[in-house]
Scaffold this motif. Structure first.
Motif: not given
Ligand SMILES: Cc1cc2nc3c(=O)[nH]c(=O)nc-3n(C[C@H](O)[C@H](O)[C@H](O)COP(=O)(O)OP(=O)(O)OC[C@H]3O[C@@H](n4cnc5c(N)ncnc54)[C@H](O)[C@@H]3O)c2cc1C
Length: 479
Positions: A118-125, A114-115, A97, A95
């Motif tokens: 996320r595409t690589e599977g990370l929890d990104c917030r 972020k994009q 953040y 993740a």
């Protein structure tokens, strides 16, 4: 997904009330804080030397504070996405953040990061915390951004109060993987030639100093804020601007401290006046959101054709920057800025107005100088401030309202204490002449040890003439 979380710190250099850190702690697993220095990624609003100086000291304070809470701070240089990917590989993090920034170039960069992650599977917030209200969230009845401060702030005040601040995480019991980082010095934030003595004598960076400053202000000075805030010789304002800019504290921490002071008996009007200054900070970001080029392009586009004065060799600009215009309040302000990296708000307005109106030099030149020299430089507040001063911004002072720097001095620095502090050459002038030494009789100047033109400059421009020329230049663009 790995159990470690990377918290990408930017201008949220604190442990308390830090939503990204708080959420990372709640996620479980080790938390690693990362600061990535990548100024080339935000080219539209690059910070200047004084801002970098403050950042260095804020990071220096942050490292040990995070370590005490069981969170390592890893410093790196380089493009954000590539560097975060490398850190994800090194730590096995699942993740990433961060807390949001709102400058247009930072927003674009963060969206890309972020994009991709996320595409690589990370929890990104990402989380809001730098402002009380997201800049896009406050809209007028026509569902458009506000252009005037008063209705904007009224609309903000109708919203529910901000949530209570979050406590600092304590992760001392969580083992963390070792991650290589750079020494702080390797970020190259400090000046190569040591011009920063005055800044060192003025500022203590870091979260605990910021919280102490906030508490002391609320206890000792908030009650008199409405009366003292315009007196540059008094310590009447909070001095929290660099701390707010770098997120050493959050605006909602300030908000709740003011509420506590009100409960403890600080008068309502003092609290409201102070909160409305936080409102101006919100409004600046609201404007920057709807005018991404606020630092360059006038909101009032008539000013695109304004007949600025030619300034061969930048002679007048340099005199203004060096505090050698011969107008004491202006020069005192520019000396305060150079020596401390900060200038009182009233004097920012007067020095800015003098540059843009009496000298008729483009406001963007002043904006750039403040950008380089203010420790609290903030893309939104500085651009809004300069457009306000120049009369070309949203809800700005009209161009034809021209501050007279002598009258401003007599009104807000009646004994000349501010001027004497920053211009010791004038220290012995009587109050009557302190804001206009060129009007003093020769004998008075001699007794005060002042020779105009050598100890202190003669005025760069006759104030009345400068004002008349500014007004006729304005006629040329008035629709
Ligand atoms: C030409 C010009 C340039 C400016 N450039 C900046 C800048 O780069 N960065 C910056 O933070 N402020 C800027 N300001 C606004 C203001 O001068 C400073 O925020 C203030 O002087 C900071 O001192 P303080 O913390 O003691 O303020 P206080 O009076 O204690 O106010 C509390 C907080 O409210 C906010 N605030 C107060 N006044 C304003 C304002 N007019 N606009 C936006 N926010 C405000 C600041 O975050 C400040 O720390 C500028 C003003 C002008 C006229």
């Amino acid at each position: 997904m790995g159990d470690a979380t990377l918290v990408w710190l930017r201008r949220d250099l604190r442990l308390t009330d830090n939503p990204a850190l708080d959420q990372a702690a709640r996620r479980g697993g080790p938390v690693i804080a990362v600061y990535l220095h990548a100024p080339e990624e935000t080219p539209q609003y690059p910070p200047g030397a004084a801002s970098h100086w403050y950042l260095h000291h804020s990071l220096k304070a942050l490292g040990p504070a995070l370590a005490q809470a069981g969170i390592p701070l890893v410093l790196r240089r380089g493009p954000a996405l590539a560097t975060l990917r490398a850190l994800i590989r090194a730590t096995g993090a699942g993740a990433v953040y961060w807390n949001r920034l709102y400058e247009p170039d930072a927003v674009a960069r963060d969206r890309t990061v972020k994009q991709a992650l996320r595409t690589e599977g990370l929890d990104c917030r990402s989380f809001p915390t730098a402002l009380l209200h997201e800049p896009w969230a406050v809209r007028n009845q026509a569902d458009r951004p506000y252009r005037a401060f008063t209705p904007f702030w009224r609309a903000c005040r109708r919203q529910p109060p901000p949530a209570a601040p979050l406590p600092a995480p304590d992760l001392r019991d969580r083992p963390v993987p070792a991650v290589e980082g750079l020494d702080l010095a390797a970020l190259g934030l400090l000046p190569r030639t040591p011009w920063d003595t005055g800044l060192r004598n003025t500022w203590q960076a870091g979260e605990s100093a910021a919280l102490a400053r906030l508490e002391a202000f609320a206890a000792d000075r908030l009650a008199r804020y409405a009366q003292d805030r315009d007196r540059p010789a008094e310590p009447g304002t909070s001095g929290l601007s660099p701390a707010l800019h770098f997120g050493e504290l959050s605006p909602r921490q300030v908000w709740w401290q003011v509420m506590a002071a009100r409960e403890a008996g600080v008068p309502e009007d003092a609290c409201e006046t102070f909160l409305s200054e936080l409102g101006w900070r919100e409004f600046a970001h609201h404007l920057l959101w709807s005018h991404p080029d606020l630092g360059d392009a006038p909101v009032d586009d008539r000013f695109g054709a304004f007949p600025w004065r030619p300034d061969p060799g930048d002679g007048w600009l340099h005199a203004w920057q060096a505090g050698r215009t011969g107008i004491p309040l202006v020069d005192a302000g520019m000396h305060e800025l150079w020596q401390t990296g900060w200038m009182h708000n009233r004097v920012r307005m007067v020095t800015g107005s003098f540059l843009v109106k009496h000298l008729r030099l483009p406001w963007q030149r002043g904006e750039r100088w403040f950008r380089d020299t203010l420790v609290d430089w903030d893309a939104a507040s500085n651009a809004m401030g300069w457009q306000w001063v120049a009369g070309c911004g949203a809800d700005a002072a009209p161009y034809f309202r021209i501050f007279n720097p002598v009258r401003q001095g007599e009104r807000f620095d009646p004994q000349g204490r501010y001027v004497r502090r920053w211009l010791p050459a004038l220290a012995n002038l009587p109050d009557k002449y302190i804001h206009a030494p060129w009007t003093a009789p020769e004998a008075v100047l001699r007794r005060a040890g002042v020779t105009l033109g050598s100890d202190y400059p003669c005025p760069l421009i006759d104030l009345r003439l400068g004002r008349e020329q500014a007004l006729s230049a304005f006629q040329a663009i008035k629709g």
